[in-house]
Structures are given as structure tokens and as C-alpha cells.
Design a protein around this motif. Structure first.
Motif, PDB file in Angstrom:
ATOM      1  N   GLU A  47       6.976 -10.109 -13.198  1.00 14.66           N
ATOM      2  CA  GLU A  47       8.187 -10.881 -11.999  1.00 14.66           C
ATOM      3  C   GLU A  47       8.139  -9.893 -11.005  1.00 14.66           C
ATOM      4  OE1 GLU A  47      11.634 -13.151 -13.088  1.00 14.66           O
ATOM      5  OE2 GLU A  47      11.433 -12.610 -15.156  1.00 14.66           O
ATOM      6  N   VAL A  48       8.037 -10.274  -9.677  1.00 13.67           N
ATOM      7  CA  VAL A  48       7.996  -9.803  -8.369  1.00 13.67           C
ATOM      8  C   VAL A  48       9.114 -10.572  -7.603  1.00 13.67           C
ATOM      9  CG1 VAL A  48       5.798  -8.909  -8.593  1.00 13.67           C
ATOM     10  CG2 VAL A  48       6.262 -11.036  -7.389  1.00 13.67           C
ATOM     11  N   ALA A  49       9.766  -9.671  -6.925  1.00 12.55           N
ATOM     12  CA  ALA A  49      10.847 -10.313  -5.902  1.00 12.55           C
ATOM     13  C   ALA A  49      10.100 -10.880  -4.792  1.00 12.55           C
ATOM     14  CB  ALA A  49      11.728  -8.892  -5.508  1.00 12.55           C
ATOM     15  N   SER A  50      11.063 -11.790  -4.224  1.00 11.10           N
ATOM     16  CA  SER A  50      10.339 -12.614  -3.205  1.00 11.10           C
ATOM     17  C   SER A  50      11.665 -12.880  -2.273  1.00 11.10           C
ATOM     18  CB  SER A  50       9.706 -13.905  -3.447  1.00 11.10           C
ATOM     19  OG  SER A  50      10.741 -14.775  -4.113  1.00 11.10           O
ATOM     20  N   GLY A  51      11.174 -13.295  -0.975  1.00 10.17           N
ATOM     21  CA  GLY A  51      12.105 -13.571   0.168  1.00 10.17           C
ATOM     22  C   GLY A  51      12.751 -15.061   0.057  1.00 10.17           C
ATOM     23  N   PRO A  52      13.660 -15.298   1.086  1.00 10.83           N
ATOM     24  CA  PRO A  52      13.997 -14.726   2.097  1.00 10.83           C
ATOM     25  C   PRO A  52      14.988 -13.833   1.941  1.00 10.83           C
ATOM     26  CG  PRO A  52      15.007 -16.794   2.140  1.00 10.83           C
ATOM     27  CD  PRO A  52      14.190 -16.767   0.910  1.00 10.83           C
ATOM     28  N   GLY A  53      15.223 -12.706   2.680  1.00  6.01           N
ATOM     29  CA  GLY A  53      16.451 -11.782   2.612  1.00  6.01           C
ATOM     30  C   GLY A  53      15.872 -10.543   2.510  1.00  6.01           C
ATOM     31  N   GLN A  54      16.838  -9.390   2.115  1.00  7.02           N
ATOM     32  CA  GLN A  54      16.414  -8.153   1.934  1.00  7.02           C
ATOM     33  C   GLN A  54      16.121  -8.012   0.440  1.00  7.02           C
ATOM     34  OE1 GLN A  54      20.147  -6.640   3.204  1.00  7.02           O
ATOM     35  NE2 GLN A  54      19.497  -6.367   5.168  1.00  7.02           N
ATOM     36  N   LEU A  55      14.836  -7.550   0.325  1.00  6.18           N
ATOM     37  CA  LEU A  55      14.135  -7.449  -0.962  1.00  6.18           C
ATOM     38  C   LEU A  55      14.841  -6.114  -1.937  1.00  6.18           C
ATOM     39  CD1 LEU A  55      10.498  -8.259  -0.806  1.00  6.18           C
ATOM     40  CD2 LEU A  55      12.422  -9.859  -1.248  1.00  6.18           C
ATOM     41  N   TRP A  56      15.329  -5.213  -0.917  1.00  5.64           N
ATOM     42  CA  TRP A  56      15.727  -3.964  -1.753  1.00  5.64           C
ATOM     43  C   TRP A  56      17.211  -3.999  -2.428  1.00  5.64           C
ATOM     44  CZ3 TRP A  56      14.082  -4.716   3.334  1.00  5.64           C
ATOM     45  CH2 TRP A  56      14.929  -4.758   4.238  1.00  5.64           C
ATOM     46  N   VAL A  57      17.674  -5.154  -2.012  1.00 10.35           N
ATOM     47  CA  VAL A  57      19.107  -5.253  -3.068  1.00 10.35           C
ATOM     48  C   VAL A  57      19.026  -6.281  -3.991  1.00 10.35           C
ATOM     49  CG1 VAL A  57      20.366  -4.557  -1.004  1.00 10.35           C
ATOM     50  CG2 VAL A  57      19.805  -7.065  -1.324  1.00 10.35           C
ATOM     51  N   GLN A  58      17.645  -6.844  -4.314  1.00 12.87           N
ATOM     52  CA  GLN A  58      17.590  -7.816  -5.375  1.00 12.87           C
ATOM     53  C   GLN A  58      17.227  -7.049  -6.775  1.00 12.87           C
ATOM     54  OE1 GLN A  58      14.676 -10.658  -4.770  1.00 12.87           O
ATOM     55  NE2 GLN A  58      15.219 -11.094  -2.325  1.00 12.87           N
ATOM     56  N   LYS A  59      17.786  -7.875  -7.858  1.00 11.89           N
ATOM     57  CA  LYS A  59      17.763  -7.477  -9.111  1.00 11.89           C
ATOM     58  C   LYS A  59      16.427  -6.690  -9.561  1.00 11.89           C
ATOM     59  CE  LYS A  59      19.948  -8.310 -12.753  1.00 11.89           C
ATOM     60  NZ  LYS A  59      20.815  -9.374 -13.919  1.00 11.89           N
ATOM     61  N   LEU A  60      15.351  -7.452  -9.349  1.00 10.25           N
ATOM     62  CA  LEU A  60      14.132  -7.277  -9.718  1.00 10.25           C
ATOM     63  C   LEU A  60      13.441  -6.017  -9.153  1.00 10.25           C
ATOM     64  CD1 LEU A  60      12.265 -10.734  -9.644  1.00 10.25           C
ATOM     65  CD2 LEU A  60      13.008  -9.481 -11.671  1.00 10.25           C
ATOM     66  N   MET A  61      14.200  -5.120  -8.202  1.00 12.06           N
ATOM     67  CA  MET A  61      13.466  -4.172  -7.534  1.00 12.06           C
ATOM     68  C   MET A  61      13.971  -2.943  -8.389  1.00 12.06           C
ATOM     69  SD  MET A  61      11.464  -4.030  -4.929  1.00 12.06           S
ATOM     70  CE  MET A  61      10.558  -5.513  -4.646  1.00 12.06           C
ATOM     71  N   VAL A  62      13.477  -1.725  -8.425  1.00 12.30           N
ATOM     72  CA  VAL A  62      13.635  -0.808  -8.875  1.00 12.30           C
ATOM     73  C   VAL A  62      13.574   0.334  -7.857  1.00 12.30           C
ATOM     74  CG1 VAL A  62      13.419   1.180 -10.806  1.00 12.30           C
ATOM     75  CG2 VAL A  62      12.647  -1.240 -11.141  1.00 12.30           C
ATOM     76  N   GLY A  63      14.669   0.894  -7.461  1.00 15.64           N
ATOM     77  CA  GLY A  63      14.706   1.996  -6.269  1.00 15.64           C
ATOM     78  C   GLY A  63      15.091   3.470  -6.617  1.00 15.64           C
ATOM     79  N   TRP A  64      14.354   4.225  -5.734  1.00 11.99           N
ATOM     80  CA  TRP A  64      14.934   5.622  -5.619  1.00 11.99           C
ATOM     81  C   TRP A  64      15.171   6.049  -4.119  1.00 11.99           C
ATOM     82  CZ3 TRP A  64      11.254   3.305  -8.387  1.00 11.99           C
ATOM     83  CH2 TRP A  64      11.051   3.662  -9.959  1.00 11.99           C
ATOM     84  N   GLN A  65      16.008   7.171  -4.197  1.00  7.47           N
ATOM     85  CA  GLN A  65      16.338   7.730  -3.205  1.00  7.47           C
ATOM     86  C   GLN A  65      16.423   9.346  -3.242  1.00  7.47           C
ATOM     87  OE1 GLN A  65      19.998   5.498  -2.629  1.00  7.47           O
ATOM     88  NE2 GLN A  65      21.256   7.600  -2.459  1.00  7.47           N
ATOM     89  N   ASN A  66      16.041  10.103  -2.155  1.00  6.54           N
ATOM     90  CA  ASN A  66      16.195  11.416  -2.050  1.00  6.54           C
ATOM     91  C   ASN A  66      15.350  12.072  -3.413  1.00  6.54           C
ATOM     92  OD1 ASN A  66      18.320  11.237  -0.073  1.00  6.54           O
ATOM     93  ND2 ASN A  66      19.886  10.911  -1.693  1.00  6.54           N
TER      94      ASN A  66
END
Length: 758
Positions: free
Chosen positions: A63-82
């Protein structure tokens, strides 16, 4: 301020194919579907709705995230910072044939950016890895992404990897503040097709070293090809035949290389330097050759003069009270470093009105090195590396000079050779003002770690010397509040006032609140956003702050508050509600907004922003997308602009920011950033994981300028000249500037026209 950061990669081992996020991938079973994987480091993006337990399965769930809206706050996304590199290792369960590997990632605003590099490796035992390809962001198309509903892209290696392995390792490099992935696919190959030979193995997580070695290996190939081309232009002789044979022997070996270990690379470069110096000696017959070059022309360390000039003549036409550059390209044709001495040998131009600088090349993530830094000469000398070129950058300062003709005679010397350089300066009877009528800014936070090593007054003076007159501070005088939003003690303005003193002559000040990330906890109290207590806290804080500014003699026309950075469509209403609240406290307070992506923020949103905010600052280049901002300008909204540029950006781009501000009638012009430097500006490969966006370089003697920073100042002075011509009634100034923006090389023609006008 957080920024979307984009890169342009000049070279990759395996070309990247990028397709829109809604386009189905080509045939071939996804053998990674549902397979387990490990991640290092663990996902740590701050948004709780995105970082959650399902991160452990979402990269191979199909599964991949889709719009509309900010994808970086959706559950399907895995994110890293710093974090610099992220490594995902997928266990296919058994050794399988692999045809290609794909990764789905996103970009956006507020520091959300595609990874700058994606490295793919395979292994049978998860200990020794074989590098089989790279996928990298290669689209230098500004900030417009084809998928308007979320800026999502598939990156993939082309079909035909013909690799084998049980484990597939995808390592990607963070380029912005945040990096995201929501799916990795491994497409199976035909087991009957023999596996390709991939020569590079590694066991350690030296991804930055791997990338740097690959870039250097490609540089080795490029220099070999350039040397062959140069030799072909030489007249036929016995020496040419010998050199041709030696270079041809290299060809097959270089063609097979993916990358070399550091020691072998150094040895190969030394060997090629010897061959290249022999070719250059045959071509020029001199150790040092030079020619005139436009100061902001892009050149490489391998760029060579067209011929061996016996002398160089430079002409500069300039106004009074400005700085203007001239430049000489110098090439070392030998296989050893060459120390060059520059002598000023008199002339009518006062010696103190001419500064001599030189270029140094910096390695960048984006491939080819850039000649950007402009350190001063040490005792009149600088060194050119073997078989490389450098720029002697001459900066003329006409402040205090009367109109007229001036000359300076220089000699560029090495043992046994000299190159005379004659500089003729014509100062026109046109005097620029001391200050432009533009608000000029570059988010010049002086508290970056690299800048803290330098004297802050030297930094402030450097900003002033480049016409920065509007200062944005990120160190706000935060209040301490109770649960009802009341001040529990007086606000500490010590640092606040120190920064004001440091920039006491500024035209304008702004304070960046960084609301959005910490809006609920400002003031140390966890006040629910939008609650009565939260609103009380805002009101009490702002009232005390404005009162303090009045005590310092700073009136409403000299400051603004900057609550949100690059607010997108999801925060339009929230931003406007906060603006209403602040204007209820005091309608005279100016508020600043800089909405970002034209694919997200529509013209209807712009109408909302400009109805609530006093200063509207779009990304330069969005003029056609947001026409309503010019209508708002007629109603009194201040219209500013900004750009996001970095070390690999052409210097000319910094110069034409002011041109476009004149053309479109902007009242403010800025760019990111003055001092966005991580560990060191001198080398992107410093372990920070990020490109340096600052326009200066750190040193013990204070900031070292750059061609980009000097181009910015030239652009501001061009702007002042345009304004003078407009006030004098010179015809077609706007039309000339419109043409100039399209054809920047015509600037010298236009400057001559304006400076010599009567």
C-alpha cells in the motif's frame, strides 16, 4: 526556517526512472510483498499519526499513501528526522533472482524532501554486501512535482539488474529535515539468466564514503575523456602518438569501473595527472596559462583557456559607490601544485580599492565540485592543484572615487614565468545610494554551530556589507505562563536585546515563532491550541513584547511577527485565525506569511493570506500562479519574495533575484540562507548528511565570502542602478529588465547603456 531541499545529481551508476505515484509499475512479481525487514535507525518522525507500530510492516504491505493532503502525516508513511542515512534490509527468505528494485518516497514543504541518494545492495548472508545500483533524485525542476496531490514519486532501477541475493538492502540519504518512505518493491528476475558481475563489496555502513568514491571515480572518467579530446586537437607528432597509446590503455579499465577504494583512487588520479600534464604541456608549452572569464561563469577544475595568452586585458565599467568584479581563469598545466604570486605594480587605481581573491573547489553531494568559496590571497599567493584551474577574482571598490578612468597593473608569477594583467576601470558619473529601497534578508541566524566559531560582529558587518537590512530572529523571548495563560514572571529580553544591538542599524526586524511544531507548549505550559487559556497566553505575551519594543524606540513600521513557516493549504485557516487574534490585541502589529508550494496553495488561499497578513512573501517564480497577490499589493499589502538556493546553485541565480524584484514590483527580496552550515561549509561530506545552504565559509579570520554572495551584492547594486534610470526617465527600463531576466548575459550591455546615458 525549514526548507525543501532538492538536488541535481550529475552522475549515477544506474540511471533512475521516476514515474508518477499513481502509475502502475511494470510487470514482474514483487517478491518483497509481505516480507519482513529491519530498519536502522528506527523511525523517529515526531508526528504520532505517522510514526506508530505498523511501521514494522508498512514498507512491504503493498500500500502507498495518496492525496489529497499532506502525505507526511498519514499512517502509511514511515518517517525519519535528524539522521543522515536510513537503511532498510528486506529478507526474501531465500536467494532469488532480482530484476529491479523500487522505492516510493515523497517531497513537499517545511523540510520534507526526496532522499538525495538511494543505494541498493544484495547479500546472501546479510554480512557481505554487493552494490548493484543507485537511485537518485535527478529532477532539477524547481519545486513543482508532477503529482499535485501529495508530491509522491516512485524511484526505481531500470529492469535488468540480473542480481542474486536473499537480502536486499536499500539505504537512502536524507536531504531535507525529514525523509519518508511508504513502500519498497523487489521485482523478481529470470533465474535462467546468468547473474551480472558486480565488483564492489562492502561490509561497513560507509555509505557517504561509498558515494564520495563513486563521484570521484566518475570524475576520473571525465578527466580521461577531456584529456583524450584535448590531445586529439594537438598537431600530429611522435609525442602525440605516445600519449594517445597510454590514454587508450586506460580506456577499457575505466569503462569497467564502478568505483575504486580510496587508495587506488588517489593512485589513479596521480597517474592521470602525469599523463594530463604531458598533454597540456604539448598543447600550451607553458606551466601557467590564463584568460579573461566572466566572474560568475560556471567552470570546472578541468576548464582550460583557449590559448596561452601572453598578457590579459580586463575592462570594468561601474558606478560610483559600488563594487564590481573582474576575473582571470588560470590553469596549472603541471603534475605538481603550483604556487602563484600576484603583484600589484602600480597604476592610478588606489591599491586599497582593489581586493584579490581566488576560488577553491568544494565537493558536494550533487556530483561535480563547485568553484564557490573566495578566500583572500595569503601574502599575495595562492596554490593551484595539479592540472587544475582556478579563478583569480578581482574586486574593485569605487566608494570614494570620483568619476573617471583608473588603471591597475598586476603580474601573476610562478618561478620562470609571468603573466601581465592590466585592469582598466571606468567609473561613470552615476552614484549609487548607500542603501537600496528594498527590504533584503536571508534568514541570517548567527547561532548555527559553525558560525558560533566566528566573531558575531564580523558576521554582522559582513551582512551589512552585502546590503542585508532586514533581520529574522529565531530566538524569541518566550513567556512563562500558567494554566490560564497568565504571565508568571517578567519576560527575559536579554538575548532579544543583544541581537537587536548587533543589528542596530537594521531597516526591519522579524521574529520566527515556529508555530505548528510546538504551538501547544509555548510558554512552558501545555495549553490546548485555540483554547481560551492559549488565546490569553498569546495576548499577554504579545502585549508585553510590543510594549518592550516601544521602550527601545522600535515602532510598528520596523518589525513584524512570523508565526508559521511555509504554511500549506492545511494551515491556511489556522494561520488566519491566529492573525485575527493578534490583530485583536493590536491592529498595528504587522504579520508575515510565506506560503510555499504552488501545487498545494491555490490563489484562493492567497486571498485569505493577504486579507489577514500584512507582509506576503511567496517563492519567487509563482507570480503567474497567484495573481491575486498583486491585487492585494494595491490595497496596501507588502509584497516580498524569497528563493531557496544552495552551494550547487549557479551564482547568476543569486544576482537576478533583485532584477526580478524590480521587474515585478516586489518591495522585499531574500533567500535561504546566509549561514545554514552544518559541520563545515568546505565539504558536504562532513558527516552532517545535509547540503550546506549558506553563502559563506567559516575561518579563524571571520567569514569567507563566495561567488554566490558576491553575485547577490552585484544584483542589489544592479537594482539601485535600475531605480536611478527609472527615476531619470530613461525609456524602456522595465522592458530591458524583462529581457535581461530571460538573457542574463546581456547585463554588461545594459549596464553600459545605463551608466553612459545622459
Amino acid at each position: 526556517m525549514r526548507r525543501l531541499m532538492r538536488c541535481t545529481v550529475i552522475w549515477t551508476v544506474v540511471a533512475v526512472v521516476a514515474v508518477g505515484s499513481n502509475v502502475a509499475l511494470a510487470a514482474g512479481d514483487n517478491i518483497a510483498l509481505g516480507k519482513p525487514y529491519t530498519m536502522a535507525p528506527a523511525p523517529n518522525y515526531w508526528h504520532k499519526g505517522c510514526t506508530e507500530p505498523d511501521d514494522a510492516i508498512q514498507l512491504t504491505d503493498g500500500e502507498v499513501a495518496s492525496g489529497p493532503g499532506q502525505l507526511w502525516v498519514q499512517k502509511l508513511m514511515v518517517g525519519w528526522q535528524n539522521t543522515e542515512w536510513v537503511t532498510v534490509v528486506i529478507d526474501l527468505g531465500e536467494v532469488q533472482a532480482i530484476d529491479r528494485v523500487c522505492m516510493h518516497s515523497i517531497t513537499g514543504y517545511g523540510g520534507v524532501a526526496f532522499p538525495s541518494h538511494i543505494n541498493v545492495a544484495v547479500s546472501d548472508d546479510s554480512r557481505t554486501w554487493l552494490v548493484v545500483g543507485d537511485m537518485s533524485s535527478e529532477r532539477a525542476v524547481g519545486y513543482t512535482i508532477p503529482d499535485a496531490d501529495g508530491w509522491a514519486y516512485w524511484f526505481e532501477t531500470p529492469p535488468g539488474l540480473a542480481a542474486r541475493g536473499r537480502y536486499v538492502r536499500v539505504a537512502f540519504k536524507r536531504e531535507g529535515w525529514f525523509v519518508f518512505c511508504d513502500e519498497i518493491e523487489v521485482h523478481g528476475g529470470d533465474a535462467s539468466i546468468p547473474a551480472k558481475e558486480y565488483g564492489e563489496q562492502f561490509a561497513a555502513d560507509d555509505f557517504d564514503g561509498l558515494l564520495k568514491r563513486r563521484i570521484k571515480t566518475q570524475r576520473l572518467r571525465d578527466q580521461h575523456a577531456l584529456t583524450m579530446g584535448l590531445l586529439e586537437r594537438c598537431a600530429d607528432c611522435e609525442e602525440k602518438l605516445k600519449l594517445t597509446k597510454k590514454l587508450v590503455e586506460w580506456h577499457e579499465e575505466l569503462r569497467r569501473l564502478k568505483s575504486l577504494p580510496e587508495e587506488q583512487l588517489a593512485e589513479a588520479f596521480r597517474a592521470l595527472q602525469v599523463l594530463r600534464s604531458e598533454v597540456l604541456g604539448l598543447t600550451y608549452g607553458r606551466k601557467l596559462v590564463g584568460q579573461r572569464l566572466r566572474p560568475y561563469e560556471v567552470f570546472q577544475s578541468t576548464t582550460l583557456p583557449r590559448k596561452a595568452n601572453e598578457r590579459i586585458l580586463l575592462h570594468t565599467l561601474m558606478a560610483q559607490n559600488e563594487r564590481e568584479p573582474a576575473a582571470v581563469l588560470l590553469a596549472n598545466t603541471t603534475s605538481a601544485p603550483l604556487t602563484v604570486t600576484v603583484h600589484k605594480q602600480g597604476g592610478s587605481l588606489p591599491k586599497e580599492r582593489l581586493q584579490c581573491l581566488h576560488t577553491k573547489f568544494q565537493d558536494v553531494h550533487h556530483g561535480k565540485p563547485v568553484a564557490d568559496a573566495l578566500p583572500p590571497l595569503e601574502n599575495g599567493q595562492f596554490t593551484i592543484p595539479p592540472v587544475q584551474s582556478a579563478l583569480l577574482y578581482l574586486l574593485v571598490d569605487s566608494r570614494g572615487l570620483q568619476a573617471g578612468r583608473y588603471e591597475s597593473n598586476l603580474t601573476v608569477e610562478i618561478p620562470g614565468e609571468s603573466l601581465p594583467v592590466r585592469l582598466v576601470v571606468q567609473v561613470a558619473p552615476v552614484k549609487l545610494p548607500d542603501e537600496p529601497d528594498l527590504y533584503l534578508y536571508n534568514w541570517s541566524y548567527l547561532d548555527y554551530s559553525a558560525l558560533l566559531k566566528m566573531d558575531e560582529q564580523a558576521l554582522a558587518d559582513d551582512l551589512d556589507d552585502h546590503y542585508i537590512n532586514t533581520f529574522i530572529f529565531r530566538r524569541c523571548p518566550w513567556p512563562k505562563l500558567d494554566e490560564q495563560g497568565n504571565l508568571t514572571e517578567p519576560i527575559n529580553f536579554t538575548l532579544h536585546d543583544h541581537l537587536l544591538d548587533l543589528h542596530s542599524d537594521a531597516k526591519f526586524y522579524m521574529w520566527f515563532w515556529w508555530f505548528g511544531g510546538r504551538r501547544e507548549t509555548f510558554g512552558g505550559a501545555k495549553l490546548e491550541h485555540g483554547s481560551q487559556a492559549w488565546e490569553n497566553g498569546i495576548k499577554n505575551w504579545v502585549c508585553a513584547w510590543v510594549e518592550h519594543l516601544k521602550e527601545l524606540g522600535i515602532d510598528y513600521d520596523r518589525f513584524a511577527f512570523y508565526p508559521y513557516d511555509e504554511a500549506g493549504s492545511a494551515r491556511v485557516q489556522e494561520s488566519c485565525d491566529l492573525a485575527d487574534l493578534i490583530h485583536q490585541v493590536d491592529p498595528n502589529i504587522k504579520l508575515f506569511a510565506d506560503p510555499y508550494n504552488v501545487n498545494d496553495v491555490k490563489d484562493s488561499h492567497v486571498k485569505q493570506f493577504t486579507a489577514h497578513f500584512d507582509i506576503f512573501c511567496p517563492l519567487l517564480g509563482t507570480e503567474k500562479n497567484w495573481p491575486s497577490m498583486f491585487e492585494a499589493k494595491k490595497q496596501g499589502t507588502w509584497l516580498w519574495n524569497y528563493s531557496v538556493m544552495a552551494k550547487h546553485t549557479r551564482p547568476q541565480a543569486y544576482r537576478d533575484r533583485a532584477w526580478q524584484s524590480f521587474l515585478y514590483g516586489y518591495e522585499g527580496c531574500g533567500f535561504w540562507s546566509y549561514g545554514d552550515i552544518t559541520a563545515s561549509a568546505w565539504d558536504d561530506f562532513d558527516g552532517s548528511g545535509r547540503t550546506d545552504y549558506g553563502v559563506i565559509y567559516e575561518s579563524d579570520q571571520g567569514p569567507v565570502t563566495s561567488r554566490r554572495w558576491e553575485a547577490w551584492r552585484d544584483g542589489v547594486e544592479d537594482y539601485m542602478l535600475m531605480r536611478i534610470m527609472e527615476e531619470r526617465g530613461v525609456q524602456n527600463v522595465k522592458a530591458d529588465v524583462a529581457e535581461l531576466v530571460q538573457h542574463p548575459s546581456s547585463i554588461s550591455i545594459l549596464r553600459r547603456k545605463w551608466l553612459l546615458s545622459r
